[in-house]
Design a protein around this motif. Structure first.
Motif, mmCIF file in Angstrom:
data_model
loop_
_atom_site.group_PDB
_atom_site.id
_atom_site.type_symbol
_atom_site.label_atom_id
_atom_site.label_comp_id
_atom_site.label_asym_id
_atom_site.label_seq_id
_atom_site.Cartn_x
_atom_site.Cartn_y
_atom_site.Cartn_z
ATOM 1 N N UNK A 126 -4.419 10.362 -5.136
ATOM 2 C CA UNK A 126 -4.868 9.690 -4.047
ATOM 3 C C UNK A 126 -3.828 9.124 -3.144
ATOM 4 N N UNK A 127 -2.741 8.294 -3.853
ATOM 5 C CA UNK A 127 -1.600 7.737 -3.137
ATOM 6 C C UNK A 127 -0.947 9.034 -2.763
ATOM 7 N N UNK A 128 -0.638 9.911 -3.466
ATOM 8 C CA UNK A 128 0.220 11.006 -3.165
ATOM 9 C C UNK A 128 -0.337 11.675 -1.963
ATOM 10 N N UNK A 129 -1.553 12.022 -1.885
ATOM 11 C CA UNK A 129 -2.289 12.413 -0.720
ATOM 12 C C UNK A 129 -2.237 11.647 0.409
ATOM 13 N N UNK A 130 -2.295 10.321 0.457
ATOM 14 C CA UNK A 130 -2.006 9.508 1.665
ATOM 15 C C UNK A 130 -0.516 9.746 2.117
ATOM 16 N N UNK A 131 0.500 9.795 1.121
ATOM 17 C CA UNK A 131 1.872 9.814 1.618
ATOM 18 C C UNK A 131 1.992 11.299 2.284
ATOM 19 N N UNK A 132 1.188 12.423 1.586
ATOM 20 C CA UNK A 132 1.487 13.576 2.385
ATOM 21 C C UNK A 132 0.934 13.457 3.633
ATOM 22 N N UNK A 133 -0.189 13.080 3.998
ATOM 23 C CA UNK A 133 -1.000 13.071 5.248
ATOM 24 C C UNK A 133 0.246 12.179 6.261
ATOM 25 N N UNK A 134 0.572 11.147 5.872
ATOM 26 C CA UNK A 134 1.488 10.343 6.728
ATOM 27 C C UNK A 134 2.674 11.228 7.063
ATOM 28 N N UNK A 135 3.316 11.905 6.017
ATOM 29 C CA UNK A 135 4.517 12.850 6.234
ATOM 30 C C UNK A 135 4.208 13.603 7.156
ATOM 31 N N UNK A 136 3.219 14.389 7.564
ATOM 32 C CA UNK A 136 2.520 15.168 8.221
ATOM 33 C C UNK A 136 2.185 14.747 9.599
ATOM 34 N N UNK A 137 2.250 13.672 9.653
ATOM 35 C CA UNK A 137 1.828 12.621 10.803
ATOM 36 C C UNK A 137 0.567 12.642 11.205
ATOM 37 N N UNK A 138 -0.329 12.464 10.193
ATOM 38 C CA UNK A 138 -1.640 12.340 10.231
ATOM 39 C C UNK A 138 -2.037 11.123 9.691
ATOM 40 N N UNK A 145 -10.245 15.192 -4.290
ATOM 41 C CA UNK A 145 -9.728 14.064 -5.148
ATOM 42 C C UNK A 145 -10.478 12.862 -4.713
ATOM 43 N N UNK A 146 -11.099 12.747 -3.444
ATOM 44 C CA UNK A 146 -12.267 11.688 -3.135
ATOM 45 C C UNK A 146 -13.433 12.115 -4.089
ATOM 46 N N UNK A 147 -13.978 13.068 -4.108
ATOM 47 C CA UNK A 147 -15.103 13.547 -4.759
ATOM 48 C C UNK A 147 -14.731 13.153 -6.480
ATOM 49 N N UNK A 148 -13.582 13.395 -6.993
ATOM 50 C CA UNK A 148 -13.365 13.157 -8.326
ATOM 51 C C UNK A 148 -13.437 11.805 -8.565
ATOM 52 N N UNK A 149 -12.778 10.931 -7.644
ATOM 53 C CA UNK A 149 -12.662 9.587 -7.914
ATOM 54 C C UNK A 149 -14.048 8.945 -7.571
ATOM 55 N N UNK A 150 -14.659 9.326 -6.758
ATOM 56 C CA UNK A 150 -16.253 8.863 -6.553
ATOM 57 C C UNK A 150 -17.057 9.098 -7.806
ATOM 58 N N UNK A 151 -17.108 10.293 -8.449
ATOM 59 C CA UNK A 151 -17.975 10.810 -9.540
ATOM 60 C C UNK A 151 -17.396 10.043 -10.763
ATOM 61 N N UNK A 204 -7.872 6.641 7.285
ATOM 62 C CA UNK A 204 -9.311 6.765 7.082
ATOM 63 C C UNK A 204 -9.488 7.177 5.469
ATOM 64 N N UNK A 205 -8.795 7.912 4.777
ATOM 65 C CA UNK A 205 -8.912 8.448 3.710
ATOM 66 C C UNK A 205 -8.497 7.298 2.715
ATOM 67 N N UNK A 206 -7.686 6.511 3.001
ATOM 68 C CA UNK A 206 -7.363 5.180 2.121
ATOM 69 C C UNK A 206 -8.784 4.460 2.088
ATOM 70 N N UNK A 207 -9.250 4.073 3.610
ATOM 71 C CA UNK A 207 -10.287 3.252 3.208
ATOM 72 C C UNK A 207 -11.701 3.675 2.855
ATOM 73 N N UNK A 208 -11.881 5.133 3.245
ATOM 74 C CA UNK A 208 -13.086 5.854 2.612
ATOM 75 C C UNK A 208 -13.094 6.067 1.046
ATOM 76 N N UNK A 209 -12.174 6.119 0.534
ATOM 77 C CA UNK A 209 -11.875 6.470 -0.890
ATOM 78 C C UNK A 209 -12.314 4.911 -1.619
#
Length: 127
Positions: free
Chosen positions: A80-92, A34-40, A98-103
């Motif tokens: 991207x937003x769903x990924x952030x939500x998933x990571x938070x739900x996994x207690x990460x 997802x990060x790569x797709x958005x950057x490209x 970091x993903x939010x900012x790096x993207x």
């Protein structure tokens, strides 16, 4: 106009789907695809907008088709937003932050590089 955007969106979403199939991301993995797709997508939009605003006068449907449709369908800030939500739900939460900012940084850097590269490549054709 809406039909042109919809067709472009279908093309872009299909390309995004294929990228996800080629480079799948596991449910607990960092969402590199997802990060790569958005950057490209941001890199391409930077170059595309220079071409259609500073160099050529394209057909009036090109920007809605390609810029809004194809690139809007290809980039995936909803995922991207769903990924952030998933990571938070996994207690990460740290990785999510970091993903939010790096993207955001990657998107801004990519569009800036796209603009600069297009201006350099098309310098002799500028209006």
């Amino acid at each position: 106009m809406l039909s042109v955007i919809a067709v472009g969106g279908a093309v872009g979403a299909g390309a995004r789907y294929e990228a996800g199939q080629l480079w799948p991301t596991g449910s607990s993995a960092f969402p590199w695809t997802t990060l790569g797709i958005n950057a490209v997508g941001c890199l391409i939009i930077g170059g595309f907008l220079v071409a259609v605003t500073e160099v050529w006068s394209p057909h009036h449907l090109l920007r809605p088709f390609f810029g809004t449709g194809v690139l809007g369908g290809f980039t995936t800030f909803s995922t991207y937003c769903a990924d952030i939500e998933r990571l938070v739900a996994q207690e990460r939460a740290g990785i999510a932050l970091a993903y939010l900012a790096v993207t955001v940084v990657a998107a801004m850097v990519a569009v800036t590089i796209g603009v600069a590269a297009a201006r350099r490549a098309l310098a002799g054709r500028m209006q």
